[in-house]
Design an enzyme around this catalytic site. Structure first.
Site, mmCIF file in Angstrom:
data_model
loop_
_atom_site.group_PDB
_atom_site.id
_atom_site.type_symbol
_atom_site.label_atom_id
_atom_site.label_comp_id
_atom_site.label_asym_id
_atom_site.label_seq_id
_atom_site.Cartn_x
_atom_site.Cartn_y
_atom_site.Cartn_z
ATOM 1 C CD GLU A 180 -1.959 2.244 1.503
ATOM 2 O OE1 GLU A 180 -1.551 3.215 0.850
ATOM 3 O OE2 GLU A 180 -2.540 2.599 2.732
ATOM 4 C CB CYS A 198 -1.667 7.249 1.138
ATOM 5 S SG CYS A 198 -2.711 5.958 1.908
HETATM 6 P P1 NAD Z 1 10.511 6.826 4.086
HETATM 7 O O1 NAD Z 1 10.163 6.396 2.582
HETATM 8 O O2 NAD Z 1 11.796 6.920 4.760
HETATM 9 O O3 NAD Z 1 9.751 5.964 5.144
HETATM 10 C C1 NAD Z 1 8.292 5.384 4.999
HETATM 11 C C2 NAD Z 1 7.906 4.365 6.116
HETATM 12 O O4 NAD Z 1 8.620 3.314 5.554
HETATM 13 C C3 NAD Z 1 8.207 4.762 7.515
HETATM 14 O O5 NAD Z 1 7.258 4.041 8.162
HETATM 15 C C4 NAD Z 1 9.568 3.936 7.441
HETATM 16 O O6 NAD Z 1 9.803 3.486 8.903
HETATM 17 C C5 NAD Z 1 9.526 2.719 6.516
HETATM 18 N N1 NAD Z 1 10.741 2.366 6.261
HETATM 19 C C6 NAD Z 1 11.808 3.124 5.479
HETATM 20 N N2 NAD Z 1 12.760 2.571 4.972
HETATM 21 C C7 NAD Z 1 12.446 1.147 5.266
HETATM 22 C C8 NAD Z 1 13.232 -0.103 4.934
HETATM 23 N N3 NAD Z 1 14.142 -0.361 4.391
HETATM 24 N N4 NAD Z 1 12.412 -1.299 5.372
HETATM 25 C C9 NAD Z 1 11.305 -1.123 5.984
HETATM 26 N N5 NAD Z 1 10.571 -0.102 5.991
HETATM 27 C C10 NAD Z 1 11.282 1.129 5.950
HETATM 28 O O7 NAD Z 1 9.668 8.097 4.199
HETATM 29 P P2 NAD Z 1 9.327 9.080 5.271
HETATM 30 O O8 NAD Z 1 9.954 10.357 5.478
HETATM 31 O O9 NAD Z 1 9.119 8.369 6.728
HETATM 32 O O10 NAD Z 1 7.745 9.464 5.125
HETATM 33 C C11 NAD Z 1 7.855 10.237 3.653
HETATM 34 C C12 NAD Z 1 7.008 9.429 2.764
HETATM 35 O O11 NAD Z 1 6.724 8.071 2.898
HETATM 36 C C13 NAD Z 1 5.817 10.171 2.169
HETATM 37 O O12 NAD Z 1 6.265 11.095 1.054
HETATM 38 C C14 NAD Z 1 4.792 9.084 1.762
HETATM 39 O O13 NAD Z 1 4.916 9.238 0.381
HETATM 40 C C15 NAD Z 1 5.270 7.817 2.400
HETATM 41 N N6 NAD Z 1 4.389 7.396 3.379
HETATM 42 C C16 NAD Z 1 3.281 6.878 2.979
HETATM 43 C C17 NAD Z 1 2.403 6.302 3.806
HETATM 44 C C18 NAD Z 1 1.067 5.694 3.382
HETATM 45 O O14 NAD Z 1 -0.017 5.845 4.085
HETATM 46 N N7 NAD Z 1 0.995 5.185 2.178
HETATM 47 C C19 NAD Z 1 2.478 6.616 5.188
HETATM 48 C C20 NAD Z 1 3.653 7.172 5.712
HETATM 49 C C21 NAD Z 1 4.709 7.670 4.841
#
Ligand code: NAD
Length: 478
Positions: free
Chosen positions: A248, A282
């Site tokens: 998702e 999202c």
């Molecule tokens: P990010 O891409 O670093 O992290 C997003 C999420 O993924 C976080 O919960 C993080 O803990 C997890 N994550 C990161 N790297 C991972 C890995 N290697 N393995 C497993 N989990 C990992 O970005 P961020 O700064 O935390 O959030 C920003 C972006 O993330 C936003 O621009 C948005 O697009 C996306 N996001 C989407 C949702 C959603 O509901 N779809 C929720 C939160 C963030």
């Protein structure tokens, strides 16, 4: 008076701490409110062993027994609504009332999946005499799940509900920035007697944990909610091991406002929904394509209502929008606003950080944003909306489909032919017309294109947590 809980891992039915930890910060004050333990590889090995044993046991319980237990845990969470909401507001910043509603939504996810657990029907395939072909849906096995920080309780709830209701075990890595929401869920399941090993909770360095869990032979499904970039990375890793995924991912939701609609009402509804959770959703409505006949009216009303949003500490009465979840979002907002204005967009309201303590950002509206601006392609994931004018519904649909995302999309119209055209042509997993509700327990939620694959919720929600086994049974040896 509720207090923020001491943060722990939960492995094989036991709470544990570790030598190393990360700070958890209240985004409204930037004060440290707790420390979340970093799981070691030994902890992860224990979690894998526990999930394996937990699955052996839990998959042999009856669907009714599982459903009853999930409902009992949900009832406890409803009783604990204010305590859980308090933790959510502390760690995430959202208004307390919105945190309370999030708890209820999380409970509804549990209750829906509990209901579905007893309806994972197979089928009997017509056959000749003396032979039966029977299709079974069986739990897939131990799940590695990763939930993000934007809904600290209802995001983990989605994953845990699907896994536990289906008869799977799960190792959940919840977000380190908002760990208490998931902890409250685990505590409720522990209190109603979920067997050890079925539900395990870990925290740590996200990449270290996914690199360790996903390649494990124990894991039979990877479920992730987060950005497209990380989702793509995890999908690649899972595919090396032929492990299925439920992804998702990001969205960049378009809103098509047709000339026949009630403009005032569409604008006010949109402004309120845009600023919910400070836009960190999202499905957040972001790219508005408004028919030119009603453009100025919509833009004025929408901008005014956005600017009126009461921003503050989520614990304070009357606050409509809290801080952003972390300083990364502040930096992203600034970058996208500066870039859009540099490309000639009109900044109608907002665009700046509020104060210097707490990650507060003004509700922001950009108008007449050119395609070259980064924000036209990149999900802002914050309190930022784009309002552009279009000359027809066809142009609006073409603009709506011009990004690689396809999660939620919205339309405002009372014309059946317009609605029908949107249904046929808008590329999205979820299209909502005259409502900005996109994800309910009873409806399947998920994306197309870069927004991922698989569905959570609805009758489809448990499909990913089960595998199909066909049994051919002959009554004599042939
Ligand atoms: P990010 O891409 O670093 O992290 C997003 C999420 O993924 C976080 O919960 C993080 O803990 C997890 N994550 C990161 N790297 C991972 C890995 N290697 N393995 C497993 N989990 C990992 O970005 P961020 O700064 O935390 O959030 C920003 C972006 O993330 C936003 O621009 C948005 O697009 C996306 N996001 C989407 C949702 C959603 O509901 N779809 C929720 C939160 C963030």
């Amino acid at each position: 008076m509720h207090t923020y809980p001491e943060l722990k891992l939960h492995i094989d039915g036991e709470w544990r701490t570790t030598a190393e930890s990360l700070p958890v910060v209240n985004p409204a004050t930037e004060q440290e409110i707790g420390r979340v333990p970093i799981a070691t590889t030994a902890d992860l090995d224990d979690a894998l062993a526990a999930a394996s044993a937990g699955f052996e046991r839990w998959s042999q319980t009856s669907p009714k027994e599982r459903a009853d237990l999930v409902r009992a845990a949900s009832a406890l969470m409803r009783e604990r609504q204010d305590e859980i909401a308090h933790s959510i507001t502390m760690e995430h910043g959202k208004p307390f009332r919105q945190a309370q509603l999030e708890v209820i939504r999380g409970c509804e996810f549990f209750e829906w999946d509990a209901g579905e657990a007893v309806r994972t029907y197979g089928r009997v395939i017509p056959s000749g005499p003396g032979v039966k072909y029977i299709v079974h849906h069986l739990p897939i096995g131990p799940v590695a799940a990763f939930s993000p920080w934007n809904f600290p309780m209802s995001q983990p709830a989605r994953k845990i509900a699907g896994a536990v209701a289906s008869g799977c075990s799960i190792i959940l890595k919840a977000a380190e920035e908002t760990p208490a929401g998931a902890m409250h869920i685990v505590k409720a399941f522990q209190d109603v007697g979920l067997p050890p090993g079925v539900l395990n909770l870990v925290f740590g360095i996200p990449g270290d944990i996914s690199n360790y869990l996903i390649p494990s032979d124990t894991i039979n499904l990877v479920a992730f909610t987060g950005s497209t970039a990380i989702g793509r990375h995890l999908t690649g890793m899972a595919s090396d091991h032929m492990t299925p995924v439920l992804m998702e991912l990001g969205g960049h939701a378009p809103v098509i406002v047709c000339e026949d609609t009630d403009v005032e009402s569409a604008a006010v509804t949109s402004a309120v929904r845009k600023m919910r959770n400070a836009g960190q959703v999202c499905t957040s409505p972001t790219r508005f394509f408004v028919h030119e006949d009603v453009y100025e009216h919509f833009l004025d009303t929408f901008t005014r209502r956005c600017a009126e949003t009461i921003v503050g500490d989520g614990m304070d009465d009357g606050v409509e929008m809290g801080p952003l979840a972390n300083d990364r979002r502040i930096a992203a907002m600034r970058r996208m606003v500066d870039d859009a204005v540099g490309h000639g967009a009109a900044l109608m309201t907002g665009g700046s950080r509020i104060g210097s303590s707490g990650y507060f950002f003004e509700p922001t509206v950009l108008a007449r944003v050119p395609d070259e601006a980064a924000v036209m392609q990149e999900e802002p994931f914050g309190p930022l909306a784009i309002v552009n004018s279009v000359d027809s519904l066809d142009t609006a649909i073409e603009r709506a489909n011009s990004v690689p995302y396809g999660l939620a999309a919205y339309g405002f119209t009372n014309r059946a032919d317009y609605a029908d055209r949107m249904v046929d042509r808008v590329e999205a997993g979820n299209l909502s017309i005259n409502t900005l509700e996109a994800s309910l327990p009873e409806t399947p939620f998920g994306g197309v294109k870069w927004s991922g694959y698989g569905r959570e919720g609805g009758a489809e929600g448990l499909h990913h947590y089960t595998v199909v086994k066909n049994v051919s049974h002959s009554l004599s040896i042939v």
